[in-house]
Each structure stands twice: as structure tokens, then as C-alpha cells.
Write a protein that holds these residues in place. Structure first.
Motif, PDB file in Angstrom:
ATOM      1  N   ASN A   1      -2.751   8.396   3.591  1.00  0.00           N
ATOM      2  CA  ASN A   1      -4.021   7.837   3.158  1.00  0.00           C
ATOM      3  C   ASN A   1      -5.151   8.833   3.408  1.00  0.00           C
ATOM      4  O   ASN A   1      -5.370   9.256   4.551  1.00  0.00           O
TER       5      ASN A   1
ATOM      6  N   GLU B   1       0.837  -1.209   0.000  1.00  0.00           N
ATOM      7  CA  GLU B   1       0.000   0.000   0.000  1.00  0.00           C
ATOM      8  C   GLU B   1       0.866   1.250   0.000  1.00  0.00           C
ATOM      9  O   GLU B   1       0.602   2.216  -0.702  1.00  0.00           O
TER      10      GLU B   1
ATOM     11  N   ARG C   1       1.249   4.293  -2.911  1.00  0.00           N
ATOM     12  CA  ARG C   1       1.090   5.731  -2.685  1.00  0.00           C
ATOM     13  C   ARG C   1       2.308   6.491  -3.205  1.00  0.00           C
ATOM     14  O   ARG C   1       2.196   7.571  -3.749  1.00  0.00           O
TER      15      ARG C   1
ATOM     16  N   ARG D   1      -8.730   1.198   3.799  1.00  0.00           N
ATOM     17  CA  ARG D   1      -7.801   0.468   2.941  1.00  0.00           C
ATOM     18  C   ARG D   1      -8.412   0.255   1.564  1.00  0.00           C
ATOM     19  O   ARG D   1      -9.566  -0.138   1.449  1.00  0.00           O
TER      20      ARG D   1
END
Length: 441
Positions: free
Chosen positions: A311, A2, A6, A436
């Protein structure tokens, strides 16, 4: 994995070069509905001096009419842009907006609140078409990895428009309006003059919208599509049922409904809090409203920049948690400290609408246009929550929560911030649940 995703997305262009001219032209629409949304919320206070016979429930119908219109044309607009193009949706939205704003002219001539409400409903229907069109259009103008950040960037200009609307409201409307005193109510001629001051900025806005419509008509807009949008052409019912089965989307519409209600009441009652609890005049109270909008704009820019590294759902959850604490501060802290908490709530709201929108609409492909319509319809929360707030305020429904601390109108207004706190809790839960990104939509 993840984190690497990003980092990779941060190197992608926010808007590809071939789409930039169209993107920045679309940004003007975000600013446009920011102007009228802010002014609709301010009109709750302004209409008190034009139609003094209206109570809290009566004047709050201005925002109910404004945001209620969003539920009417969102799905027809999605069908239109699916059949034709995003450009057609923009032109239709601007056209409906133009004729709706002109409705204020007969409202001023005949001094009728009902005509004002009709005018508000029509031009807000234009805003509904614009939002249904422009939000997914912006998401489609570039890679999906940067879609949420791109929408947040475009949405930055919405509060810029709102700030402009507030300045117009203060300097062109409130500063010129006659104010009633406790012993000296306004005469009918003064009420009529106040209505003229209220209507004049909208006539100027109609001219601006006409020019903007001509620019869009002359501009060749790209035929951009969301990822997967051309892979299949689903019937309406198939798309609708698929969206209902998708928790991320279904709960996104639910959350957006309560967020828009939160935003509407947080801004409308800045003026009331400053006026009734802190003793400021309507004109002085506008400075705090403008301050709230400046906080909203500043934190929207800051949060959009931070989304390169963090996030968006995590950031939204933290903002919602802080917002809950500020709502409690608005209830229990002394007058000025409470007012500052009310202003600070706007900073927490700054990234919520586009982040909820982007998460819910992410990777919907062929269903993105209908999905956008559902999310725009959820703006109905701005019509549904204000009457609840006004009813609780007029009937002292929640004052038992602050019994022994505050009395009268102050207790009623402070206790209603529990309603905003509940809305913040719903946003927090959505951010935590869908923080998520799944491997597939």
C-alpha cells in the motif's frame, strides 16, 4: 478484499500501449521542472556571491519567488485545460517558461536582483501551468487502479532532472564562480562575472524548451480523461465546494503544503549544513547535495516497484517515521553523522509528493482538473516555509532546544531541523489517516 485488489492491479499495464508515446513525451516535462526546482534551491547559496549585501532572508526570496508563483496560475490553468485540452495547457506552460528564462538576460546586463526575482517568478509560473496539466494527464492515461503507481513512475524523472540541474549548478556555476574570503570580499566586476556564470545555463535551457514546445505542437496528444470526468460538467463553484467537503482532498492539500516546504528546506540547507557545520567549501558541499538527490532518485525507483505489492500510504507513513528520526539526528548527532542524516532525509521524501497527490486526487472524476490546481497551489508551501526557517535561523528562535550542546550559528541551524520534523509528522498523520482506499471517492 484490499489485498486481492492490489494483486489484480499489478497485472494491469502501467500505461496502455496507445498512450505510451504521449506518456513518455510528458515525462520530459517532469524532468524539466526538476531541473529548475533544484537550481532554484541552489541559487540561494549562489546569490550570496553575486549580491553579497543580501542576508539569509534576502537570498531565500529566490525560492519564495519560485514556489510563490505556483499559487498564481494553477486555477487559471485548470480552467484552460477544462475548456480546451491538456495539450493546450502543456504548450502554454512551456511558452511562459521560455519567456521567463529569457528574463535572466536583462538581469545580467543591469546586475539587478529584482529582475532575477521577476524572471524566476515568470518561469516558475510556467512550471505551475505544466504541473497543473501534466499530473492529472498522467493519472488519466490508463486505469485508475494503477494511477498512483503511474504518477510515481512519471515523477521518477523529476529527480533525474533535479540531479542534472545540480550537476549543471556545480560544474557550470559553482566551479566557475569566484569565492569571497573572510578578509577579501569580491569586487563588483567579480560579482558581475559570477552573475554571467549563473545566467548562462538558463539561456541554454531556453533553447531546449523551445525545441520541446515544437515537439508537443507537432504531436497529436490523446484526449484522455479521468474516470467519471465526462459524466457531468459541474460549474466551478459546485466543484470547489465538493472538494472542500472531501476530507481526503482537503487534508491532502494541507499536507502537500507542508511537504513541499519540507522538501525545499531539506535540499536548500544541505549546502549550509555541510558548509557551516562540517566546514566544507561550497563546491565540496555540492557533492552532498548531489548525494541527497541520488538517494531521492534511487528510493523513488525502489518505492515505485514496491507499490505493486504494498500500500503506497503505508510505505509513505514508514518513510515519514524514519524521516522524523533523521531530523532528530541532524539536530543532535556529531557533524558528519548529522550531515549524513540530512542527506538521508531525501530518501524518505522520495515517494511523498506523488503519493499524497495520487491519494488526494483519486477518483475525483469531473473535479479532477480543479483538484489538481488546488494541489499545485499547495506548492506555495515551498514559498511560505523558507522565510520561517530563515527567520528562526537569523534570530536564534529555536536554539534553546539545543542549549548546552551547541552554540552560535551551529546551534541555530541544527535547531531549525525541528521545523522539518514537524512537516514529517504532518505527512505521517495523512498517510495513517487515509491509508485505506474507500469504496467510493
Amino acid at each position: 478484499m484490499e489485498r486481492n485488489s492490489r494483486l489484480d492491479s499489478s497485472s494491469l499495464p502501467l500505461v496502455p500501449k496507445e498512450y505510451q508515446a504521449s506518456f513518455y513525451l510528458l515525462v520530459t516535462c517532469f524532468a524539466l521542472w526538476g531541473v529548475v526546482n533544484a537550481m532554484a534551491e541552489v541559487l540561494v547559496k549562489a546569490f550570496e556571491s553575486v549580491f553579497p549585501e543580501l542576508g539569509q532572508m534576502g537570498t531565500v526570496m529566490t525560492v519564495t519567488s519560485h514556489y510563490g508563483a505556483y499559487a498564481v496560475l494553477a486555477i487559471p490553468a485548470s480552467v484552460l485545460i477544462k475548456k480546451y485540452s491538456y495539450k493546450m495547457g502543456v504548450l502554454l506552460g512551456l511558452g511562459v517558461f521560455f519567456f521567463g528564462v529569457l528574463g535572466y538576460v536583462p538581469a545580467a546586463v543591469f546586475h539587478k536582483y529584482e529582475i532575477c526575482l521577476l524572471s524566476i517568478f515568470v518561469y516558475a509560473s510556467g512550471c505551475s501551468i505544466l504541473e497543473t496539466t501534466c499530473n492529472p494527464f498522467v493519472l488519466a492515461l490508463g486505469p485508475s487502479e494503477t494511477a498512483v503507481r503511474r504518477l510515481n513512475f512519471a515523477q521518477q524523472f523529476n529527480p533525474v532532472g533535479s540531479l542534472l540541474g545540480l550537476c549543471v549548478a556545480k560544474y557550470a556555476i559553482f566551479d566557475n564562480m569566484e569565492q569571497a574570503s573572510e578578509n577579501q570580499p569580491l569586487t563588483f566586476s567579480q560579482q558581475e562575472q559570477n552573475l554571467v556564470w549563473l545566467v548562462t545555463p538558463y539561456i541554454v535551457l531556453a533553447a531546449v524548451v523551445l525545441v520541446l514546445w515544437i515537439f508537443f505542437k507537432m504531436k497529436d496528444m490523446p484526449n484522455a480523461t479521468a474516470r467519471g470526468e465526462n459524466t457531468e460538467n459541474r460549474p466551478f463553484t459546485v466543484s470547489f465546494l465538493r472538494l472542500l467537503r472531501l476530507p481526503r482532498y482537503r487534508w491532502g492539500v494541507f499536507t502537500q503544503f507542508f511537504y513541499v516546504g519540507l522538501q525545499t528546506m531539506a535540499w536548500v540547507y544541505v549546502l549550509h549544513y555541510a558548509n557551516y557545520i562540517c566546514g566544507y567549501s561550497d563546491s565540496e558541499s555540492m557533492y552532498f547535495y548531489i548525494g541527497a538527490m541520488v538517494c531521492f532518485i534511487a528510493f523513488r525507483f525502489i518505492c515505485t516497484a514496491l507499490m505493486k505489492k504494498y500500500n503506497p500510504a503505508d510505505m509513505m507513513s514508514i518513510a515519514a517515521l524514519i524521516g522524523i528520526l533523521l531530523c532528530l539526528g541532524a539536530v543532535y548527532l556529531p557533524a558528519l553523522a548529522g550531515l549524513l542524516c540530512v542527506v538521508g532525509i531525501s530518501a524518505c521524501m522520495s515517494l511523498m509528493f506523488p503519493t499524497i497527490y495520487g491519494i488526494a486526487l483519486r477518483d475525483l472524476g469531473a473535479d479532477s482538473k480543479l483538484g489538481a490546481a488546488g494541489l499545485v497551489m499547495s506548492i506555495l508551501g515551498g514559498a511560505a516555509i523558507p522565510p520561517v526557517f530563515a527567520y528562526c535561523l537569523e534570530n536564534n528562535v529555536l536554539t534553546s532546544l539545543v542549549s548546552g550542546l551547541f552554540v552560535g550559528q551551529e546551534a541555530a541551524l541544527r535547531s531549525c531541523y525541528y521545523i522539518l520534523m514537524v512537516c514529517m509528522v504532518i505527512v505521517l498523520m495523512y498517510g495513517l489517516r487515509f491509508r485505506r482506499r474507500p469504496a467510493r471517492a
